[in-house]
Design a protein around this motif. Structure first.
Motif, short mmCIF file in Angstrom:
data_model
loop_
_atom_site.label_atom_id
_atom_site.label_comp_id
_atom_site.label_asym_id
_atom_site.label_seq_id
_atom_site.Cartn_x
_atom_site.Cartn_y
_atom_site.Cartn_z
N THR A 76 7.36 3.11 -9.95
CA THR A 76 6.52 3.42 -11.23
C THR A 76 5.17 4.13 -11.14
OG1 THR A 76 7.47 1.44 -12.53
CG2 THR A 76 5.56 2.48 -13.36
N ILE A 77 4.47 3.76 -10.23
CA ILE A 77 3.17 4.47 -9.80
C ILE A 77 3.67 5.67 -9.19
CG2 ILE A 77 1.33 4.53 -8.20
CD1 ILE A 77 1.15 1.76 -8.35
N ARG A 78 4.65 6.02 -8.53
CA ARG A 78 4.88 7.37 -7.95
C ARG A 78 5.31 8.35 -9.33
NH1 ARG A 78 6.31 8.89 -2.37
NH2 ARG A 78 5.30 7.23 -0.93
N ALA A 79 6.18 7.80 -10.02
CA ALA A 79 6.73 8.40 -11.09
C ALA A 79 5.59 8.84 -12.15
CB ALA A 79 7.73 7.67 -11.81
N TYR A 115 0.80 -1.17 0.02
CA TYR A 115 -0.04 -0.14 0.02
C TYR A 115 0.84 1.24 0.16
CZ TYR A 115 0.93 0.44 4.85
OH TYR A 115 1.59 0.58 6.15
N ASP A 116 0.32 2.35 -0.27
CA ASP A 116 1.20 3.56 -0.44
C ASP A 116 0.29 4.93 -0.43
OD1 ASP A 116 3.37 5.33 -0.53
OD2 ASP A 116 3.98 4.70 -2.48
N ALA A 117 0.66 6.07 0.23
CA ALA A 117 -0.12 7.35 0.33
C ALA A 117 0.99 8.35 0.22
CB ALA A 117 -0.85 7.22 1.39
N PHE A 118 0.78 9.20 -0.95
CA PHE A 118 1.57 10.22 -1.17
C PHE A 118 1.03 11.35 -2.09
CE2 PHE A 118 1.86 7.28 -4.74
CZ PHE A 118 1.57 8.11 -5.94
N GLN A 169 -2.58 12.83 -14.20
CA GLN A 169 -3.56 13.15 -13.19
C GLN A 169 -4.49 11.92 -13.23
OE1 GLN A 169 -5.33 16.99 -13.58
NE2 GLN A 169 -3.55 18.06 -12.62
N ARG A 170 -4.92 11.47 -14.07
CA ARG A 170 -6.08 10.24 -14.05
C ARG A 170 -5.43 9.12 -13.59
NH1 ARG A 170 -7.15 8.81 -18.71
NH2 ARG A 170 -5.65 9.55 -19.89
N PRO A 171 -5.97 8.44 -12.56
CA PRO A 171 -5.41 7.33 -12.31
C PRO A 171 -5.55 6.16 -13.18
CG PRO A 171 -7.22 8.04 -10.86
CD PRO A 171 -7.26 9.01 -11.96
N SER A 172 -6.26 6.10 -14.34
CA SER A 172 -6.28 5.21 -15.43
C SER A 172 -4.96 5.30 -16.28
CB SER A 172 -7.53 5.29 -16.45
OG SER A 172 -7.73 6.45 -16.90
N ALA A 173 -4.35 6.59 -16.27
CA ALA A 173 -3.27 6.97 -17.09
C ALA A 173 -2.11 6.43 -16.33
CB ALA A 173 -3.09 8.51 -17.56
N VAL A 174 -2.21 6.53 -14.81
CA VAL A 174 -0.97 5.82 -14.39
C VAL A 174 -1.20 4.44 -14.10
CG1 VAL A 174 -0.30 5.84 -11.82
CG2 VAL A 174 -1.18 7.93 -12.54
N LEU A 175 -1.98 3.71 -14.21
CA LEU A 175 -2.18 2.35 -14.40
C LEU A 175 -1.81 1.68 -15.57
CD1 LEU A 175 -5.06 1.22 -12.02
CD2 LEU A 175 -2.80 1.69 -11.58
N THR A 176 -1.92 2.56 -16.69
CA THR A 176 -1.70 2.21 -17.74
C THR A 176 -0.10 2.33 -18.17
OG1 THR A 176 -3.66 3.32 -18.89
CG2 THR A 176 -1.82 2.90 -20.51
N LEU A 219 1.87 1.74 -15.70
CA LEU A 219 2.36 0.81 -15.00
C LEU A 219 2.35 -0.55 -15.68
CD1 LEU A 219 3.42 -0.74 -12.24
CD2 LEU A 219 1.08 -0.66 -11.55
N ASN A 220 1.32 -0.62 -16.50
CA ASN A 220 1.15 -1.93 -17.24
C ASN A 220 2.27 -1.97 -18.30
OD1 ASN A 220 -0.65 -4.30 -18.03
ND2 ASN A 220 -0.70 -3.05 -19.99
N SER A 221 2.53 -0.86 -18.87
CA SER A 221 3.54 -0.76 -19.94
C SER A 221 4.88 -0.93 -19.44
CB SER A 221 3.67 0.58 -20.81
OG SER A 221 2.56 0.99 -21.48
N ALA A 222 5.30 -0.60 -18.27
CA ALA A 222 6.46 -0.87 -17.60
C ALA A 222 6.53 -2.38 -17.26
CB ALA A 222 6.55 -0.13 -16.44
N LEU A 223 5.49 -2.94 -16.87
CA LEU A 223 5.56 -4.53 -16.51
C LEU A 223 5.72 -5.34 -17.99
CD1 LEU A 223 2.93 -4.73 -13.90
CD2 LEU A 223 5.20 -4.69 -13.45
N GLN A 224 5.12 -4.70 -18.92
CA GLN A 224 5.14 -5.50 -20.06
C GLN A 224 6.81 -5.51 -20.79
OE1 GLN A 224 2.96 -6.72 -22.63
NE2 GLN A 224 1.79 -7.22 -20.71
N GLN A 225 7.20 -4.26 -20.30
CA GLN A 225 8.72 -4.17 -21.06
C GLN A 225 9.57 -4.94 -20.16
OE1 GLN A 225 9.45 0.27 -20.96
NE2 GLN A 225 7.63 0.50 -22.34
N GLN A 226 9.35 -5.57 -19.08
CA GLN A 226 10.39 -6.35 -18.22
C GLN A 226 10.54 -7.60 -19.00
OE1 GLN A 226 12.03 -5.48 -15.55
NE2 GLN A 226 11.08 -3.48 -15.00
#
Length: 814
Positions: A650-653, A616-619, A659-666, A668-675
């Motif tokens: 990744t989420i923090r960056a 979990y996180d809060a920032f 600003q949109r949460p969906s853009a943040v998670l998108t 994150l998904n791309s970063a995981l795909q690139q691993q």
């Protein structure tokens, strides 16, 4: 052995005496009606079948019969009703615990005063062991017949003149003849001319030295190892010949039995084996079993050497041939002489009984007795034969194995090695020692007395005080320091009075003398090539001493204890590493959010030795909003830690750019795909919280994660947002931003599936359960709500969770 003392035959017709006899009988005796209902039940029946009287009286006797034997009951009752007796009826019966036993039944009619049959009296005897022994005896007889007729050993019999009157086929083949008939027909001179007989060292072996001829000349038994050269072929064979006499009643020899054992292959393979050892092993007198045969008149017919040794019976007593004289010697050695005499009398009175029991001696030995009737070929009773074997070491090994099993159970029951080793020390007393101590090697090279136990618990604190007053000198050349340095055990079977004078001062020496040390074992606690400590076993007041068997047992225990100690330490180190890593991956203190109270709870699954997969996180997103995040990554341990760290950063960056949460998670998904790693995926609930007067505005987006709960100030509960796609698996994902308004007193609860999918036996979890729990906590603070949810999951469980748990609560302060 039976006791031949005469006993009176007075009989008492009183009913009370008869009832006492029935009740004290070891046989099962019970009465049943002609309808088959059990009416009485003695203690022997309770012992044999397992039912107490109140459990069986009034029940049908068919309850004791296996299904396939129940028809016997009605047949027997019909015969009894006709006035017939059923004698020694062998059948099978079933006990209370389901065991099938062999029994012998004798059933007699019970008549009333008019002579009418009103029931049946049954005497039942458990003959299960007898049946097993009969089968073993039958097999043994078959084996003996096979050995005699067609065995590899040659057997011949000579009469008193030296003439051969019997030979088996093996003896004939050894002598170069096709069968026993042609062998017996040949003159002995012809047979001997075929071979050159030599001693083992090559000296000529004369015919007069043959064991059979030596026995005929008066030797009780004779043996010889003969090197045999076949004159025609030059082949060399080795034969072990043993001769034994058969005596007339006056002691004269009427026949000699010769046994020829062909040992050529053994001799070639074991050329260094001394002949005397091989011969002694073949001797019946070298048997470790004491054997005695007693006639019906109480005469010792035969007794081997080992019998006298086991019971320490003087030869002059054995020479009297009087069994009662030998019994008097034996009675003085057994722990319970009365029971021994009573048992021996019983066995003699019941001549057909075959039995096996164990006899405890005052000197600590345990003798196993096996006895049976000895009959001749006509079936007439010749007497009783008894076999005695010293099973003391066997029982010690069995007790040792039971001790090791219990100790191992203790060692694996807990990772608290201090408590476990303390219990092991206590278990060793008095089984293995009068004193037992466990010392652990500390990092600074000193020894810590971890545990100590004594047969007298009041002496334990005294022993600790002694260790405090006289610390161990780690430079000492013997004792614990040497065991630590070398990893080798030290065994002192006996402690001589002056043995410690050179290594102790007068004060120490006086204390040690008071201890009355008699024997000591110091065993290293070694695991994975390291010496972790020493376990000490000491005999003192008991006066016992340690032997090789004790050392083997103690070394086994020390090895298991050392491994448990090392495993516990490794577990502790790994647990500390995991906890440290987990703490580093979770956020620090929460940021201050205007008008909003934050609280969280986290529990890793299992025993805590792996890094959990929830986070979990809060920032502060630095745009007047705050990000609240709860996620669940795949796996546990190092992989989960790496993925968790990558996801959080990744989420923090991304939150600083989008600003949109969906853009943040998108992102994150791309970063995981690139691993480059396979199977890197996670679920995340991301909430953007923007405070506003009297409340807060939420933008909620979930990627494969449970929807967050909204607890309204009026006690109603709803779940915000729409389910989204799992992150890290698919390139194209569906994510939705949902807006939710929080008013004064409303609360947002983010959680992982460890909350709603928790395993509990007394309740079901899920969204409905969560809504019910939250509605009962509407007036509580964020901290109290988080704590209540955690306690609901943990409950009173004694083991770790099956899944990680993360909870994040944000409540608008009223």
């Amino acid at each position: 052995m039976p006791n031949t003392d005469e006993r009176g035959d007075a009989r008492h017709p009183l009913a009370g005496d008869l009832a006492a006899i029935v009740e004290s009988s070891q046989d099962a005796i019970f009465r049943k009606s002609l309808e088959g209902l059990i009416e009485s039940w003695n203690s022997g029946a309770e012992t044999m079948y397992g039912y107490r009287p109140e459990e069986i009286i009034g029940h049908p006797v068919s309850k004791l019969a296996p299904p396939e034997r129940k028809d016997e009951i009605s047949d027997i009752l019909e015969r009894v009703a006709r006035g017939e007796r059923v004698e020694h009826f062998s059948t099978k019966r079933v006990t209370k615990d389901g065991r099938i036993i062999d029994v012998s039944l004798s059933i007699s009619p019970v008549r009333d005063d008019t002579g009418r049959v009103v029931g049946a009296a049954t005497i039942a005897r458990d003959i299960t062991q007898q049946r097993l022994a009969e089968r073993e005896l039958h097999i043994a007889r078959q084996q003996l017949a096979i050995i005699t007729r067609a065995g590899a050993d040659g057997i011949t019999i000579q009469d008193a003149t030296g003439r051969m009157v019997y030979a088996n086929d093996s003896a004939a083949r050894m002598s170069g003849y096709p069968d026993a008939a042609s062998f017996l027909a040949a003159p002995i001179e012809e047979v001997l001319q075929r071979f050159e007989l030599l001693h083992e060292d090559g000296r000529p072996f004369s015919a007069e030295e043959l064991p059979g001829r030596r026995v005929l000349r008066g030797e009780e038994q004779a043996e010889a190892l003969i090197r045999v050269l076949v004159r025609r072929t030059g082949q060399e064979n080795w034969t072990l010949v043993r001769a034994a006499p058969m005596h007339e009643e006056d002691g004269t020899v009427h026949h000699v039995v010769n046994v020829f054992h062909y040992i050529t292959e053994q001799k070639r393979a074991e050329h260094q084996l001394r002949f005397q050892n091989a011969l002694l092993e073949a001797q019946s007198e070298a048997s470790e079993v004491g054997i005695v045969v007693i006639s019906p008149a109480g005469e010792i017919v035969s007794a081997n050497r080992r019998f006298g040794e086991l019971w320490k019976i003087p030869q002059e007593v054995l020479n009297t041939k009087v069994n009662q004289a030998a019994m008097e010697v034996v009675k003085g050695q057994v722990v319970d002489a009365d029971s021994f005499v009573e048992r021996s009398r019983y066995l003699w009175d019941h001549i057909d009984v075959e039995a096996r029991d164990e006899i405890a001696l005052k000197d600590g030995r345990v003798i196993e007795r096996y006895t049976r009737t000895l009959k001749d070929e006509t079936g007439a009773t010749y007497g009783r034969i008894e076999y005695f074997r010293d099973v003391t070491e066997d029982r010690k090994r069995e007790e040792g194995q039971r001790f090791l099993a219990q100790a191992t159970k203790e060692l694996v029951s807990s990772l608290d090695y201090q408590a476990t080793l303390s219990r092991i020390a206590q278990m060793a007393v008095p089984e293995l020692a009068d004193w037992c101590a466990v010392d652990i090697l500390e990092p600074d090279g000193s020894l810590e007395l971890l545990a100590i136990a004594h047969v007298d618990p009041s002496k334990v604190e005294w022993a600790r005080e002694f260790r405090r007053r006289f610390p161990i000198d780690m430079s000492a050349l013997t004792g614990l320091p040497r065991v630590i340095r070398t990893g080798d055990a030290e065994l002192y079977p006996s402690i001589e009075p002056g043995a410690l004078e050179t290594s102790l001062d007068e004060e120490q020496l006086e204390v040690v003398r008071d201890l009355q040390l008699s024997s000591v074992m110091l065993l290293p606690l070694r695991a994975r090539g390291r010496t972790l400590g020493v376990i000490s076993f000491v005999f003192a007041e008991s006066g016992r001493s340690y032997g090789e068997a004790d050392r083997v047992l103690a070394e086994d225990l020390a090895s298991r204890a050392a491994l448990a100690l090392d495993n516990a330490r490794l577990y502790r180190e790994r647990d500390e590493i995991a906890r440290t890593l987990q703490e580093g991956l979770l956020p620090g203190p929460f940021p201050e959010v205007p008008g909003v109270e934050l609280a969280a709870r986290y529990q890793a699954a299992g025993e805590g030795i792996d890094v959990g997969g929830d986070f979990y996180d809060a920032f502060d997103t630095e745009d007047g909003s705050w990000a609240l995040v709860v996620g669940d990554v795949c796996g546990k341990g190092p992989k989960a830690a790496a993925l968790m760290g990558a996801a959080r950063h990744t989420i923090r960056a991304a939150a600083l750019r989008e600003q949109r949460p969906s853009a943040v998670l998108t992102m994150l998904n791309s970063a995981l795909q690139q691993q480059s790693r396979d199977q890197w995926f996670c679920t995340v609930c991301y909430v953007r919280l923007r405070p506003q007067p009297g409340g807060a505005r939420l933008t909620v987006c979930t990627g494969g994660h449970p929807l967050p709960a909204i607890l309204r100030a009026d006690g109603s509960v709803e779940f915000a947002g729409k389910p989204g796609t799992l992150l890290g698996v698919f390139r194209d994902i569906a994510l939705t931003d949902a807006t939710v308004e929080l008013g004064s007193g409303d609360a947002l609860i983010l959680f992982t599936d460890g909350l709603t999918d928790a395993e509990r036996t007394d309740k079901e979890f899920g969204q409905k359960w969560l809504a019910d729990v939250l509605s009962q906590n509407v007036d509580r603070s964020a901290e109290e709500i988080a704590e209540r949810l955690e306690q609901e999951v943990l409950g009173d469980r004694t083991q770790g969770l099956s899944d990680d748990l993360a909870i994040l609560v944000a409540k608008v302060m009223p």
